[in-house]
Motif scaffolding. Structure first.
Motif, PDB file in Angstrom:
ATOM      1  N   ASP A  17       0.593  -1.252   0.043  1.00  0.00           N
ATOM      2  CA  ASP A  17      -0.130  -0.109   0.023  1.00  0.00           C
ATOM      3  C   ASP A  17       0.954   1.074  -0.013  1.00  0.00           C
ATOM      4  O   ASP A  17       0.575   2.355  -0.731  1.00  0.00           O
ATOM      5  N   ALA A  18       1.926   1.124   0.631  1.00  0.00           N
ATOM      6  CA  ALA A  18       2.858   2.321   0.734  1.00  0.00           C
ATOM      7  C   ALA A  18       3.466   2.643  -0.502  1.00  0.00           C
ATOM      8  O   ALA A  18       3.560   3.818  -0.925  1.00  0.00           O
ATOM      9  N   PHE A  19       3.931   1.696  -1.129  1.00  0.00           N
ATOM     10  CA  PHE A  19       4.495   1.684  -2.282  1.00  0.00           C
ATOM     11  C   PHE A  19       3.661   2.243  -3.316  1.00  0.00           C
ATOM     12  O   PHE A  19       3.968   3.194  -4.185  1.00  0.00           O
ATOM     13  N   SER A  20       2.366   1.667  -3.625  1.00  0.00           N
ATOM     14  CA  SER A  20       1.289   2.154  -4.255  1.00  0.00           C
ATOM     15  C   SER A  20       0.901   3.542  -4.082  1.00  0.00           C
ATOM     16  O   SER A  20       0.644   4.270  -5.058  1.00  0.00           O
ATOM     17  N   ASP A  21       1.047   3.704  -2.861  1.00  0.00           N
ATOM     18  CA  ASP A  21       0.492   5.530  -2.785  1.00  0.00           C
ATOM     19  C   ASP A  21       1.368   6.229  -3.130  1.00  0.00           C
ATOM     20  O   ASP A  21       1.072   7.567  -3.377  1.00  0.00           O
ATOM     21  N   SER A  22       2.732   5.882  -3.179  1.00  0.00           N
ATOM     22  CA  SER A  22       3.811   6.967  -3.587  1.00  0.00           C
ATOM     23  C   SER A  22       4.420   6.671  -4.977  1.00  0.00           C
ATOM     24  O   SER A  22       5.043   7.569  -5.328  1.00  0.00           O
ATOM     25  N   HIS A  23       3.786   5.737  -5.662  1.00  0.00           N
ATOM     26  CA  HIS A  23       4.145   5.301  -7.230  1.00  0.00           C
ATOM     27  C   HIS A  23       3.753   6.405  -7.961  1.00  0.00           C
ATOM     28  O   HIS A  23       2.608   6.927  -8.191  1.00  0.00           O
ATOM     29  N   THR A  24       4.785   6.904  -8.728  1.00  0.00           N
ATOM     30  CA  THR A  24       4.487   7.948  -9.750  1.00  0.00           C
ATOM     31  C   THR A  24       5.042   7.587 -11.095  1.00  0.00           C
ATOM     32  O   THR A  24       4.741   8.183 -12.158  1.00  0.00           O
ATOM     33  N   GLY A  25       5.616   6.186 -11.283  1.00  0.00           N
ATOM     34  CA  GLY A  25       6.010   5.730 -12.641  1.00  0.00           C
ATOM     35  C   GLY A  25       4.992   5.537 -13.772  1.00  0.00           C
ATOM     36  O   GLY A  25       3.908   5.301 -13.395  1.00  0.00           O
ATOM     37  N   ASN A  26       5.296   5.389 -14.803  1.00  0.00           N
ATOM     38  CA  ASN A  26       4.422   4.927 -15.816  1.00  0.00           C
ATOM     39  C   ASN A  26       4.298   3.272 -16.071  1.00  0.00           C
ATOM     40  O   ASN A  26       3.180   3.041 -16.574  1.00  0.00           O
ATOM     41  N   LYS A  27       5.216   2.704 -15.312  1.00  0.00           N
ATOM     42  CA  LYS A  27       4.933   1.149 -15.402  1.00  0.00           C
ATOM     43  C   LYS A  27       4.099   0.566 -14.112  1.00  0.00           C
ATOM     44  O   LYS A  27       3.756   1.188 -13.337  1.00  0.00           O
ATOM     45  N   LYS A  28       3.586  -0.546 -14.337  1.00  0.00           N
ATOM     46  CA  LYS A  28       2.573  -1.205 -13.814  1.00  0.00           C
ATOM     47  C   LYS A  28       3.202  -1.551 -12.583  1.00  0.00           C
ATOM     48  O   LYS A  28       4.341  -1.979 -12.627  1.00  0.00           O
ATOM     49  N   ILE A  29       2.681  -1.824 -11.308  1.00  0.00           N
ATOM     50  CA  ILE A  29       3.143  -2.277 -10.167  1.00  0.00           C
ATOM     51  C   ILE A  29       3.239  -3.923 -10.013  1.00  0.00           C
ATOM     52  O   ILE A  29       2.038  -4.454 -10.611  1.00  0.00           O
TER      53      ILE A  29
END
Length: 275
Positions: free
Chosen positions: A69-81
């Motif tokens: 969740d923490a990674f997803s909330d701060s994710h700004t890249g164009n790639k999928k997680i």
């Protein structure tokens, strides 16, 4: 100079005395694979019967959810997680196979392991199904980077599907082909995805830093990467087997059962009471 007959008597006597007085010789002929397997009873019982094992598994996946969740909330890249998970003793439990080896006079083999994979009877690690489905429902993808060989593909696929795991298809199920080194497969995922987490029970599930030859080098690699455990690397408990065992044997898997038992004991720190 001794006569020929006296030399013969002397050599025979020395051989007999040495045979009687040498525990290593006696152990080497009587200590079998069955004896070595007996040493795994406590680990197998703990993994199957203890609440602590189950609690540690839930703890790992609860922590994984927080970090995802923490990674997803701060994710700004164009790639999928994506997340990368090992299979055996990371998201599925092969304890029944390990327990089957107890009381047998042989150890793990590719032939019996292939039968186990085909049977598709591994169970889910506590919390694994729920977490992996949470990732999928949250828009992430799950890649299973496992060192099960491709001979076990269909049994593994069937097993994972029946347990309710997501993304069980040819794109996401990455079994071993030419090498047990997982780094090329991890890099293949990383080329197209931002990886939030690696989940495994073996240090080699996380990074090539842990592709070491000795326990001392492994411990140094753990120290180097200590900040990543619980953040990017989620470790599941597995006292039954792993790459660490081969390092205990100095990578000599061909050692006799007696030699393996002694090498295990040689690695123990032992307290001696004061007299």
């Amino acid at each position: 100079m001794l006569s020929s007959s006296l030399r013969t008597v002397t050599l025979v006597t020395a051989f007999l005395v040495g045979s009687i007085s040498s525990p290593a010789f006696a152990e080497d002929t009587t200590f079998t694979a069955k004896n070595l397997n007996e040493q795994s009873v406590l680990a197998a019982t703990w993994m199957q019967a203890s609440g602590e094992f189950k609690a540690l598994s839930y703890q790992a996946f609860n922590l994984a959810k927080m970090q995802f969740d923490a990674f997803s909330d701060s994710h700004t890249g164009n790639k999928k997680i994506a997340i990368v998970v090992d299979a055996d003793e990371a998201v599925i439990d092969n304890g029944a196979y390990q327990a089957w080896l107890i009381d047998k006079d042989f150890g793990y083999s590719s032939s019996t392991w292939a039968k186990w994979m085909d049977a598709g009877e591994a169970t889910a690690m506590p919390g694994a199904t729920e977490f992996l489905n949470y990732v999928a429902k949250s828009g992430g993808e799950v890649f299973y980077v496992t060192n099960r060989k491709v001979v076990g593909l269909e049994g593994t696929r069937k097993n994972l599907i029946e347990l309710g795991f997501p993304n069980v298809d040819d794109d996401h199920l990455m079994l071993r082909t030419s090498t047990s080194d997982k780094e090329p497969r991890r890099q293949a995922v990383q080329a197209n995805y931002d990886i939030a987490l690696f989940i495994g029970d073996n240090l080699n599930d996380f990074s090539s830093d842990f592709h070491t030859k000795s326990l001392e080098d492994t411990l140094a690699a753990v120290e180097k990467n200590k900040a990543l455990f619980g953040t990017q690397f989620i470790m599941l408990p597995n006292p039954a087997y792993g790459d660490w065992e081969g390092k205990v044997y100095d990578n000599n898997w061909g050692a006799s059962p007696a030699e393996k038992s002694q090498m295990r004991k040689d690695r123990l720190r032992i307290w001696e009471p004061a007299e």
